[in-house]
Design an enzyme around this catalytic site. Sequence first.
Site, PDB file in Angstrom:
ATOM      1  CG  ASP A  85      92.076 -34.271   7.950  1.00  0.00           C
ATOM      2  OD1 ASP A  85      92.863 -33.739   8.758  1.00  0.00           O
ATOM      3  OD2 ASP A  85      91.569 -35.394   8.128  1.00  0.00           O
ATOM      4  CG  ASP A 120      95.441 -34.122  14.489  1.00  0.00           C
ATOM      5  OD1 ASP A 120      95.383 -33.867  13.263  1.00  0.00           O
ATOM      6  OD2 ASP A 120      94.636 -34.879  15.054  1.00  0.00           O
TER       7      ASP A 120
END
Lengths: 676, 676
Positions: A85, A120
């Site tokens: 991530d 994001d």
Amino acid sequence: MTFEIKYKDARGRAGVLKTPHGTLKTPALMPVIHPGKQTLDVSKYGAEMVITNAYLIYKNMDLRVKALKDGVHELINFSGPIMTDSGSFQLSLYGDIDVSNREIVEFQEKIGTDIGTSLDIPTPPFVGRRRAEEEMEVTLSRAKEALEVRNSLMLNSVVQGSTYPDLRAKCAQTLSEMDFDIHPIGAVVPLMESYQYSTLLDVIMASVENLPDSRPRHLMGAGHPMIFSFAVALGCDFFDSAAYILYAQDDRLLMPDGTYKLENLVEMPCSCPICNSYSPEELRIMKKAERTKLLAQHNLHISLAEIRQIRQSIADGSLWELVEKRCRNHPYLLDALRKMKKYTSELERYDPPYKKTAFFYSGPESLNRPEVHRHLERLNRLPRKKRLLLLPPTEKPYSKHVDQGVMNFYSNMKISDYSNTKIPDLAKFSGENLQIVVVDIPFVVIPLEIDEVYPLAQNEAPQTMDQDARKFLRDHLERFVEGYQEILVSAEALEIFNIPLENLDITGNPFHENEIKIPSINSLLNDEIKIRYIADYQFGSGSGKALFDGETNIIKSKKTGKIRYIYDGDDLIATLRARDGVLVLGMEGARRLHSHLPYPINRVVVNEDAEPFAREGKSIFAKFIIDCDMNIRASEEVLVVNQDDELLAFGKSILNAEEFTSFNTGQAVKTRKGGF
Amino acid sequence: MTFEIKYKDARGRAGVLKTPHGTLKTPALMPVIHPGKQTLDVSKYGAEMVITNAYLIYKNMDLRVKALKDGVHELINFSGPIMTDSGSFQLSLYGDIDVSNREIVEFQEKIGTDIGTSLDIPTPPFVGRRRAEEEMEVTLSRAKEALEVRNSLMLNSVVQGSTYPDLRAKCAQTLSEMDFDIHPIGAVVPLMESYQYSTLLDVIMASVENLPDSRPRHLMGAGHPMIFSFAVALGCDFFDSAAYILYAQDDRLLMPDGTYKLENLVEMPCSCPICNSYSPEELRIMKKAERTKLLAQHNLHISLAEIRQIRQSIADGSLWELVEKRCRNHPYLLDALRKMKKYTSELERYDPPYKKTAFFYSGPESLNRPEVHRHLERLNRLPRKKRLLLLPPTEKPYSKHVDQGVMNFYSNMKISDYSNTKIPDLAKFSGENLQIVVVDIPFVVIPLEIDEVYPLAQNEAPQTMDQDARKFLRDHLERFVEGYQEILVSAEALEIFNIPLENLDITGNPFHENEIKIPSINSLLNDEIKIRYIADYQFGSGSGKALFDGETNIIKSKKTGKIRYIYDGDDLIATLRARDGVLVLGMEGARRLHSHLPYPINRVVVNEDAEPFAREGKSIFAKFIIDCDMNIRASEEVLVVNQDDELLAFGKSILNAEEFTSFNTGQAVKTRKGGF
């Protein structure tokens, strides 16, 4: 990296993902590994892939140096595939982080991540539309930038858009046109934490329906086993769990039916090695660190077992049954299950029509299942006869028990009823001019010709009908009988079906015979009528005539007396599969169906490269498919043709039409025979 | 041997059974041990008691000699309590056996069995009534003979009577008058094998309702975990499992959701050590004996885990939730769950009114739960005011959200509606002359005064109502409003409640104000009104006035603002328990309630021996109870008195009235305070 589907059920799929660091089965749960603090070797509990946080590695100088030197696999001591991530989670927590999208993508590539993630913006649920839109644009532009920056790193790209289905759809569509490998569905944790499963349903459906079928989808942050089967049925393939360790630290046990607090336990609730070896009291008096480790093990065991059970139920074709059970674990999950009704047609396209296990009715929600919807749609496209005989339900298969049923039906009827009721002198009719149907839950109307076709015999419902079932039966039956000129039914049966007589617009004259002749219902239906009707139901109207016109030789099983093979001379037209009553084409049948059905119906079109292999009867791989009938579902009998619509082979679809066109890897049609 | 109840839920109980060979928890599963062939040490998997077959030992000379010499515990190498079967199973299989009842009972005593069994006749289901009756008489006479023959051997006595509920009831009644220790419910295996769970329900209920509560009941031959929670909820305490080994020999895996065939498995479905360590393929290629042993271990692990989860759910008060989930595993089990409706009142007497966990609505079947039935009954016994205001549901607790709800209620109403609709000028009323209720599923009518009393706030239902819920709401609401002279409700609300206006016999004049004053709904209810209503609801009509007449001092929690203590000067009348909104008596409250409620209401009467202990505030044991109010449920606040109805103490019931009188062991009332 390649992704292939092995089994399908509902909108879910059990697949295989090949990565540079090994192959794994999906659906899969990726335990979250803390890069600095991990003490548990999750591979020991069956985890095949993990997720760790590139941002945390990047921020810690020791970790960063080690990761750049030895790679992330060495750093976290895991040899299987690793997803990283990017720091978005930290962004969502702290509002800001000090790394750029470009930097974190490059860093992930450098440390040898299998699948990296761009930075994001995890927009929370229920924010203003403008914010959701703006942040989605940033997410999209960072996704694009990540593609430019990366060298050979495979990339996640997260679908955002808050709780606006159209924004989720737009984001998914835009990303699907770019070269990504996996699509997380992001920022759904707040929805799960607040039990807003109905909104989660809308978010997942808007995303999944607009993502390519060929890429796995990851319900990001979903780590509670209670939600897994529901999300898989909607098309999710990956979950990640920090829950196993976070809940353990908080003395809580994950279970597919909810969360248990250790303080409330008098018993250990599952069959895992931890629950087998310790009592709640032993755990409570243990040192915190030791206890946390054991509870984390329980949490991993139970979460991974749930994933295995989900994969098994996809292979069995019983995923709906599992979902309907799991959704009883919380009323809000049940509410989401009830709201899945609005997506029935979308789900139906992906749900295989023929399955290995029986359809179990578990409550009113089962009425919304694709199988029921599909059956009623298929009935609608078949031509109508003039007369309709409605029979009350019996044991299944109905044709075996219907004659006894009809006897009871008449013997329970009083003479005084006759004048107000349609009493058929059945001897006057045959299956040519009389449609005989059994009325039952959940499939409403079951023409006797197809009573052994899956799932019309392969289903069970409780004897005690719920009110939704009564209403469903009444509504659909009223609609079904509309096209008929004459309806034959007893008042008693109408009562069973819960239909007020006056609501049925019964035309024609009532019968007034004093003596009623009761022929065998089955004698009204001969084998030719039966196989033609099955073909019409399975392949569309007219297919029966096309397949079984002229002389046919019907061979029955000596043991069961059931139809097995249908020949024209020595040429096999079709086999009637004993397990599910479905017609499996033979060479001659494929040829006839091909001449009868206009292009592109029932076709899978392959390119020139595949043509010789198809003719040899080799299986068809998805990458060779250039066109197809968009109505094909998985598990159906399909025709394989070339661009000139020349018949090459025939076989069973493993994927549906959308998947044929989306996938570039894996089998698409299991060819039964080529050689035309 | 003594049996005590620790926790109760539904008609189930989690108890402790003390035997000469150790103490065990119930519900319990006793694995069946084959006396000659057993290779698995079942105690390693958590089995605390086993069952073996005395007839097989008797028939085999080697086994017989060893058993007579060393005892049965040594013979089968199990040190815990052992139950032995008598050969009835062999009788049912082969029709005849060559041992007499007397011989086999004597033999069981000689080999040191903990609990022996007389030679009953296992009459199959659905035989002719005469046969069922005759065989039952034989079973009864052999039971009597066993009592005469035995010395100090404890005895099982099996309830027979085939599928005739009255015969089962008669058999159970007759046996209950004799000195037995455990009651198996016999000859139910054929019902379970053929999925006839509705008949099984009737057989269990007829038996359990006529057996003494103080003796454990054993559902004989039940070894599939799918059925355990259902049977426990009906009052069964013991299961025996040969299934773990028989299914293993047949390559089948038991699971609480059904049976899995190894040949169909692509994944191992559970979290047990076997499912964690082997793949289906590894098991399939293994040698039969080795595989059978591993599958038997899985079967034991999962069966014993299910038993543990059942015990946990009884302690949690969530057994109904578990049963409603498990009953979705087969439509015929769901049918049995639906048919439990006819036993709701019987089940309600045993189901504790106050539980630790929330009531979860899982489908139409939840409407039949005791909690719903009890609430509607309790409402019925309360006096009516003249006017009724029906409010649509809000979030819970309703009183917290109702004012916002009422605002929406009015702001969504159009002026044109007014003439046809009851628009209350609420400012005209107060809670003294206006009954304010929220209408919601599943409790239908929730007076605002008691909206925080368990389970009226502690429940969740899906937002999307099923048709049964709509019908239930309409039917019960129509009945409820009957007694009111004036009903205040908006047309919109009626629509929400699914009630046609014309069906509501609304009397009185409609309101015609142009300006509607909307006071705070909560301002209509003061604390006095509230606590009196709670007392009336909890203890019966008039109790509120009796408890809280005159000057009361209401102390609220500084943190939550909720009522906590109600005093008269320095004397505590009652505490309002924060967790579930229930009144817990103080000394003064107990005194007032005792003078108000006529004997025997709410009383537990103890004998002279117990009087001093009760006065000291010691807990009340069942054996000292000589009389009680037969309406007492477990978990209620009760008064402890002597034979002259002098108040000795007060406390919380652990058992219900039937159990008070049946048990001679264990705690019955947890005394809060004595000293009167």
